[in-house]
Design a protein around this motif. Structure first.
Motif, PDB file in Angstrom:
ATOM      1  N   VAL A 159      31.265   3.537  44.359  1.00  0.00           N
ATOM      2  CA  VAL A 159      31.860   3.964  45.630  1.00  0.00           C
ATOM      3  C   VAL A 159      30.985   5.069  46.211  1.00  0.00           C
ATOM      4  O   VAL A 159      30.631   6.023  45.516  1.00  0.00           O
ATOM      5  CB  VAL A 159      33.291   4.504  45.416  1.00  0.00           C
ATOM      6  CG1 VAL A 159      33.864   5.017  46.734  1.00  0.00           C
ATOM      7  CG2 VAL A 159      34.189   3.433  44.818  1.00  0.00           C
ATOM      8  N   THR A 160      30.645   4.934  47.483  1.00  0.00           N
ATOM      9  CA  THR A 160      29.943   5.990  48.208  1.00  0.00           C
ATOM     10  C   THR A 160      30.781   6.361  49.420  1.00  0.00           C
ATOM     11  O   THR A 160      31.127   5.493  50.228  1.00  0.00           O
ATOM     12  CB  THR A 160      28.548   5.527  48.670  1.00  0.00           C
ATOM     13  OG1 THR A 160      27.787   5.124  47.533  1.00  0.00           O
ATOM     14  CG2 THR A 160      27.822   6.651  49.392  1.00  0.00           C
ATOM     15  N   LEU A 161      31.134   7.650  49.530  1.00  0.00           N
ATOM     16  CA  LEU A 161      32.017   8.106  50.597  1.00  0.00           C
ATOM     17  C   LEU A 161      31.383   9.272  51.340  1.00  0.00           C
ATOM     18  O   LEU A 161      30.730  10.133  50.737  1.00  0.00           O
ATOM     19  CB  LEU A 161      33.359   8.555  50.015  1.00  0.00           C
ATOM     20  CG  LEU A 161      34.166   7.489  49.269  1.00  0.00           C
ATOM     21  CD1 LEU A 161      35.302   8.126  48.494  1.00  0.00           C
ATOM     22  CD2 LEU A 161      34.708   6.459  50.254  1.00  0.00           C
ATOM     23  N   ASP A 162      31.581   9.295  52.641  1.00  0.00           N
ATOM     24  CA  ASP A 162      31.048  10.373  53.472  1.00  0.00           C
ATOM     25  C   ASP A 162      32.150  10.814  54.433  1.00  0.00           C
ATOM     26  O   ASP A 162      32.675   9.992  55.205  1.00  0.00           O
ATOM     27  CB  ASP A 162      29.835   9.878  54.272  1.00  0.00           C
ATOM     28  CG  ASP A 162      29.053  11.021  54.911  1.00  0.00           C
ATOM     29  OD1 ASP A 162      29.637  12.100  55.112  1.00  0.00           O
ATOM     30  OD2 ASP A 162      27.866  10.832  55.205  1.00  0.00           O
ATOM     31  N   GLY A 163      32.546  12.078  54.356  1.00  0.00           N
ATOM     32  CA  GLY A 163      33.604  12.588  55.217  1.00  0.00           C
ATOM     33  C   GLY A 163      33.580  14.098  55.262  1.00  0.00           C
ATOM     34  O   GLY A 163      32.803  14.749  54.557  1.00  0.00           O
ATOM     35  N   ALA A 164      34.414  14.659  56.081  1.00  0.00           N
ATOM     36  CA  ALA A 164      34.455  16.113  56.245  1.00  0.00           C
ATOM     37  C   ALA A 164      34.897  16.800  54.953  1.00  0.00           C
ATOM     38  O   ALA A 164      35.769  16.308  54.249  1.00  0.00           O
ATOM     39  CB  ALA A 164      35.404  16.475  57.379  1.00  0.00           C
ATOM     40  N   LEU A 165      34.277  17.974  54.667  1.00  0.00           N
ATOM     41  CA  LEU A 165      34.615  18.742  53.469  1.00  0.00           C
ATOM     42  C   LEU A 165      34.883  20.212  53.797  1.00  0.00           C
ATOM     43  O   LEU A 165      34.375  21.109  53.128  1.00  0.00           O
ATOM     44  CB  LEU A 165      33.495  18.635  52.426  1.00  0.00           C
ATOM     45  CG  LEU A 165      33.255  17.263  51.806  1.00  0.00           C
ATOM     46  CD1 LEU A 165      32.034  17.302  50.888  1.00  0.00           C
ATOM     47  CD2 LEU A 165      34.473  16.799  51.030  1.00  0.00           C
ATOM     48  N   PRO A 166      35.673  20.485  54.825  1.00  0.00           N
ATOM     49  CA  PRO A 166      36.001  21.892  55.103  1.00  0.00           C
ATOM     50  C   PRO A 166      36.984  22.433  54.075  1.00  0.00           C
ATOM     51  O   PRO A 166      37.623  21.669  53.350  1.00  0.00           O
ATOM     52  CB  PRO A 166      36.642  21.828  56.491  1.00  0.00           C
ATOM     53  CG  PRO A 166      37.274  20.479  56.531  1.00  0.00           C
ATOM     54  CD  PRO A 166      36.347  19.575  55.768  1.00  0.00           C
ATOM     55  N   THR A 167      37.093  23.748  54.007  1.00  0.00           N
ATOM     56  CA  THR A 167      38.046  24.402  53.110  1.00  0.00           C
ATOM     57  C   THR A 167      38.966  25.300  53.928  1.00  0.00           C
ATOM     58  O   THR A 167      38.750  25.527  55.114  1.00  0.00           O
ATOM     59  CB  THR A 167      37.334  25.241  52.041  1.00  0.00           C
ATOM     60  OG1 THR A 167      36.566  26.266  52.690  1.00  0.00           O
ATOM     61  CG2 THR A 167      36.407  24.373  51.194  1.00  0.00           C
ATOM     62  N   GLN A 168      40.006  25.802  53.270  1.00  0.00           N
ATOM     63  CA  GLN A 168      40.933  26.768  53.854  1.00  0.00           C
ATOM     64  C   GLN A 168      41.231  27.829  52.798  1.00  0.00           C
ATOM     65  O   GLN A 168      41.033  27.598  51.602  1.00  0.00           O
ATOM     66  CB  GLN A 168      42.231  26.078  54.296  1.00  0.00           C
ATOM     67  CG  GLN A 168      42.106  25.184  55.509  1.00  0.00           C
ATOM     68  CD  GLN A 168      41.845  25.965  56.788  1.00  0.00           C
ATOM     69  OE1 GLN A 168      42.258  27.120  56.921  1.00  0.00           O
ATOM     70  NE2 GLN A 168      41.138  25.346  57.720  1.00  0.00           N
ATOM     71  N   PRO A 169      41.696  29.007  53.207  1.00  0.00           N
ATOM     72  CA  PRO A 169      42.055  30.029  52.212  1.00  0.00           C
ATOM     73  C   PRO A 169      43.020  29.480  51.170  1.00  0.00           C
ATOM     74  O   PRO A 169      44.002  28.819  51.500  1.00  0.00           O
ATOM     75  CB  PRO A 169      42.725  31.117  53.070  1.00  0.00           C
ATOM     76  CG  PRO A 169      42.088  30.973  54.417  1.00  0.00           C
ATOM     77  CD  PRO A 169      41.881  29.495  54.592  1.00  0.00           C
ATOM     78  N   GLY A 170      42.699  29.745  49.915  1.00  0.00           N
ATOM     79  CA  GLY A 170      43.536  29.259  48.826  1.00  0.00           C
ATOM     80  C   GLY A 170      43.313  27.801  48.478  1.00  0.00           C
ATOM     81  O   GLY A 170      43.954  27.272  47.570  1.00  0.00           O
ATOM     82  N   HIS A 171      42.395  27.128  49.191  1.00  0.00           N
ATOM     83  CA  HIS A 171      42.125  25.706  48.975  1.00  0.00           C
ATOM     84  C   HIS A 171      40.609  25.492  48.927  1.00  0.00           C
ATOM     85  O   HIS A 171      40.007  24.941  49.854  1.00  0.00           O
ATOM     86  CB  HIS A 171      42.746  24.870  50.095  1.00  0.00           C
ATOM     87  CG  HIS A 171      44.228  24.990  50.195  1.00  0.00           C
ATOM     88  ND1 HIS A 171      44.860  26.120  50.692  1.00  0.00           N
ATOM     89  CD2 HIS A 171      45.224  24.131  49.858  1.00  0.00           C
ATOM     90  CE1 HIS A 171      46.169  25.944  50.659  1.00  0.00           C
ATOM     91  NE2 HIS A 171      46.421  24.746  50.160  1.00  0.00           N
ATOM     92  N   PRO A 172      39.971  25.905  47.835  1.00  0.00           N
ATOM     93  CA  PRO A 172      38.503  25.814  47.735  1.00  0.00           C
ATOM     94  C   PRO A 172      38.044  24.400  47.391  1.00  0.00           C
ATOM     95  O   PRO A 172      38.846  23.508  47.106  1.00  0.00           O
ATOM     96  CB  PRO A 172      38.197  26.775  46.587  1.00  0.00           C
ATOM     97  CG  PRO A 172      39.408  26.668  45.697  1.00  0.00           C
ATOM     98  CD  PRO A 172      40.572  26.520  46.639  1.00  0.00           C
ATOM     99  N   GLY A 173      36.719  24.225  47.409  1.00  0.00           N
ATOM    100  CA  GLY A 173      36.137  22.967  46.941  1.00  0.00           C
ATOM    101  C   GLY A 173      36.686  21.755  47.654  1.00  0.00           C
ATOM    102  O   GLY A 173      36.601  21.611  48.864  1.00  0.00           O
TER     103      GLY A 173
END
Length: 305
Positions: A159-173
């Motif tokens: 499987v190869t996936l490409d999508g947004a990877l933003p974070t939010q406070p308290g929600h890293p990685g």
């Protein structure tokens, strides 16, 4: 005709709260017949989570304006409804909210980010088993016709996936938006991942995930990558025993329809919409990715059985 399932929202600081309400409509002639949102509890916004603090009041007003009764507690919502939708955007609240309503024994959907840790997810499933509660979960992307058509019934090897990877406070990685990619990978390759490697980059003073590789047994592998800025597109490539299949998903209200139809169907059947081992595997991958990010080294994935 069977009366529409009366759904209650637990936490309304997510755009899914008004979107779910509109898509269900009156439960008869809406985009998703068979269910209607009748009650909601606003939830409690954490002081360190601006996305919740800045939206919770306006979303509560919007949901109320759609005819939903706002209650003073999640327990009051559980008493008034047939099934519950925990849609609070802050995943750290999910285990406690779940604990407060699981004793009613009514079906509960936990939106996208099931729980922050594998230990919490196991506790939630144990609570559900003790009270006879049907657990529902999953990213809306897994239930889209685009992904379902690509997934088909063939065995998936890569499987190869490409999508947004933003974070939010308290929600890293991968804890924030990256969990959507993890959900798709597990939907394609199944439960029981074994090892994970994370590559990280810098976004200002923050370390962010740029790519993730997860390995299963029998040489099955998922590669996930993306940018730290949000964008609505998620694309994928599945290598199966029958050839290569590609898909593209665009975020928006229509993307939620398959999820909601599946929730209604699962409640009528009395069966989970996502296998419980897959729920645990998704949480395990996200947790392991965070550990890999901190250590700068590959790590094994916690047991998800």
């Amino acid at each position: 005709m069977t009366p529409p399932i009366r759904f209650g929202l637990i936490g309304v600081d997510s755009p899914h709260a008004p979107s779910f309400t509109r898509l269900f409509g009156n439960g008869v002639d809406g985009a998703v017949p068979g269910g209607t949102v009748t009650h909601a509890w606003k939830g409690e916004a954490a002081s360190d989570f601006p996305l919740s603090l800045d939206r919770i009041d306006s979303f509560a007003d919007e949901v109320s304006g759609l005819g939903v009764t706002l209650c003073d507690s999640p327990e009051a919502v559980a008493e008034a409804c047939d099934a519950l939708l925990i849609v609070a955007s802050d995943a750290r609240t999910h285990p406690h909210y779940f604990e407060r309503v699981v004793r009613y024994g009514k079906p509960i959907y936990v939106d996208t980010r099931f729980a922050p840790t594998l230990a919490e997810a196991r506790t939630m499933l144990a609570q559900a088993q003790a009270s006879g509660t049907l657990v529902l979960a999953g990213s809306p992307k897994r239930f889209t016709p685009e992904f379902q058509a690509a997934r088909g019934g063939a065995r998936v090897r890569e499987v190869t996936l490409d999508g947004a990877l933003p974070t939010q406070p308290g929600h890293p990685g991968l804890s924030w938006y990256g969990v959507h990619l993890v959900d798709l990978a597990v939907a394609a390759l199944g439960a029981g991942p074994e090892a994970i490697t994370v590559d990280a980059g810098k976004q200002g003073s923050f370390t962010t995930v740029t790519s993730v590789t997860v390995r299963w047994g029998n040489e099955r592998v998922a590669d996930m990558k993306g940018e730290s800025q949000w964008n609505p597109l998620t694309t994928g490539r599945l290598t199966t025993d029958e050839g290569v299949r590609e898909f593209s998903i665009e975020a928006g209200p229509s993307m939620l329809v398959g999820l909601l139809k599946g929730i209604v169907d699962s409640i009528h059947r009395g069966t989970p919409n996502v296998p419980l081992r897959e729920i645990l595997s998704i949480v395990a991958i996200v947790e392991a990715a965070n550990k890999s990010l901190e250590a700068g080294l590959p790590v094994s994935v916690g047991r998800s059985s």
